[in-house]
Design a protein around this motif. Structure first.
Motif, short mmCIF file in Angstrom:
data_model
loop_
_atom_site.label_atom_id
_atom_site.label_comp_id
_atom_site.label_asym_id
_atom_site.label_seq_id
_atom_site.Cartn_x
_atom_site.Cartn_y
_atom_site.Cartn_z
N HIS A 73 0.82 -1.20 0.00
CA HIS A 73 0.00 0.00 0.00
C HIS A 73 0.86 1.26 0.00
N LEU A 74 1.97 1.23 0.71
CA LEU A 74 2.89 2.38 0.68
C LEU A 74 3.47 2.58 -0.71
N ASN A 75 3.68 1.50 -1.44
CA ASN A 75 4.22 1.60 -2.80
C ASN A 75 3.26 2.27 -3.78
N LEU A 76 2.02 2.42 -3.37
CA LEU A 76 1.05 3.17 -4.18
C LEU A 76 1.15 4.67 -3.92
N ASN A 77 2.17 5.06 -3.14
CA ASN A 77 2.40 6.46 -2.76
C ASN A 77 1.22 7.03 -1.97
N ARG A 78 0.74 6.23 -1.04
CA ARG A 78 -0.35 6.64 -0.16
C ARG A 78 0.09 6.56 1.30
N LYS A 79 -0.61 7.28 2.13
CA LYS A 79 -0.51 7.08 3.57
C LYS A 79 -1.41 5.91 3.96
N ILE A 80 -1.12 5.29 5.10
CA ILE A 80 -1.90 4.13 5.53
C ILE A 80 -2.52 4.38 6.90
N PHE A 81 -3.81 4.13 6.98
CA PHE A 81 -4.52 4.11 8.26
C PHE A 81 -5.00 2.68 8.48
N THR A 82 -4.65 2.10 9.64
CA THR A 82 -4.93 0.69 9.89
C THR A 82 -5.91 0.49 11.03
N LEU A 83 -6.88 -0.38 10.80
CA LEU A 83 -7.77 -0.86 11.85
C LEU A 83 -7.30 -2.25 12.26
N GLY A 84 -6.88 -2.39 13.54
CA GLY A 84 -6.46 -3.71 14.04
C GLY A 84 -7.60 -4.38 14.76
N GLY A 85 -7.35 -5.60 15.21
CA GLY A 85 -6.08 -6.21 15.38
C GLY A 85 -5.50 -5.91 16.76
N ASP A 86 -4.64 -6.86 17.22
CA ASP A 86 -3.93 -6.59 18.46
C ASP A 86 -2.72 -5.71 18.19
N HIS A 87 -2.05 -5.28 19.28
CA HIS A 87 -1.01 -4.26 19.11
C HIS A 87 0.26 -4.80 18.48
N SER A 88 0.38 -6.10 18.32
CA SER A 88 1.56 -6.65 17.66
C SER A 88 1.67 -6.18 16.21
N ILE A 89 0.55 -5.78 15.61
CA ILE A 89 0.58 -5.40 14.19
C ILE A 89 1.37 -4.13 13.95
N THR A 90 1.58 -3.32 14.98
CA THR A 90 2.24 -2.03 14.79
C THR A 90 3.70 -2.20 14.37
N PHE A 91 4.40 -3.21 14.91
CA PHE A 91 5.80 -3.39 14.53
C PHE A 91 5.98 -3.63 13.04
#
Length: 258
Positions: A73-91
């Motif tokens: 998604h970053l390679n599409l030259n966009r910012k990313i907003f994420t809905l998790g999920g547990d906090h392990s996904i942040t790393f």
């Protein structure tokens, strides 16, 4: 305006106490689009915007698939907003950002510092993401707000990594620093007091009010390049209170990213 991609990461295999956060992304969207609330943030800007694209939810087979999804998604030259999920996904999400943002600040809102070197034998537990981020040099600065469970080990880890912790016992939001680098926001829903967010696995009394967190987000005056909302556990919610609070925070953070 740089476009924004919303991605749902349905993953809670690294949760240590109760499973359930993988169920959260579609329920936050359901609250957002329920008709009970509109799509405007408090500054009068709507997130109903062609520059924001929701890519839907992703079921995760292996933990490091998360980094690949974020990188695509970053390679599409966009910012990313994420809905998790547990906090392990942040790393893995921050790991994906490092190539594009070698100097990155993080604002981490949480009851827990999540700085364990390992937890229950797992270095990628949801109790460890910020230890992994800092030891890899993926953040220049980590500021944590709302912490109220700091133990000896995590205090030592905070000293080791020069983490700036604003604990609830002496919290003064006026002392939250001005960020100078691009900023990533990681919002754990148990940063809120359980009275505002009962739908979390770990109830930690004495937390932040919804208004305190909203004001904290609204007062940011640097570029927000990404964000996540994590640890909403629908199995613990009461009358969808936490889902609606997550949807409210989603709006406030997205307009900061615009």
């Amino acid at each position: 305006m740089k476009g924004i991609i919303i991605q749902g990461i349905q993953f809670d295999k690294k949760s240590s106490y109760q499973k359930g956060p993988k169920l959260a992304p579609p329920l936050i969207r359901e609250a957002l689009h329920s008709g009970s609330i509109n799509l405007f943030a408090e500054n009068g800007i709507s997130i109903e915007n062609s520059a924001i694209e929701d890519k839907g939810d992703f079921e995760i087979s292996t933990y490091f698939d998360i980094a690949e999804i974020a990188e695509n998604h970053l390679n599409l030259n966009r910012k990313i907003f994420t809905l998790g999920g547990d906090h392990s996904i942040t790393f893995p999400i921050i790991k994906a950002h490092h190539k594009n943002y070698p100097k990155l600040d993080i604002l981490h809102i949480d009851a827990h510092a999540d700085l364990y070197d390992d937890f229950e034998g797992d270095k990628y537990s949801h109790a460890c993401p910020f230890a992994r981020i800092m030891e890899n040099g993926f953040a220049t600065r980590l500021v944590q707000v709302g912490i109220r469970t700091l133990n000896t080990h995590q205090a030592e880890q905070a000293d080791k990594f020069n983490v700036e912790i604003h604990q609830m016992k002496d919290l003064d939001l006026a002392k939250i620093p001005v960020f100078e680098n691009p900023l990533y926001i990681s919002l754990d829903m148990d940063g809120f007091d359980p009275a505002f967010a009962p739908g979390v696995s770990h109830h930690e009394p004495g937390g932040l009010s919804s208004r305190q967190v909203i004001e904290l987000i609204q007062n940011i005056n640097t570029e927000v390049i990404g964000a996540d909302i994590v640890e909403y556990n629908p199995n613990r919610d009461f009358q969808h209170m936490t889902a609606f609070l997550a949807a409210k925070m989603m709006k406030e953070i997205l307009v900061k990213m615009m």
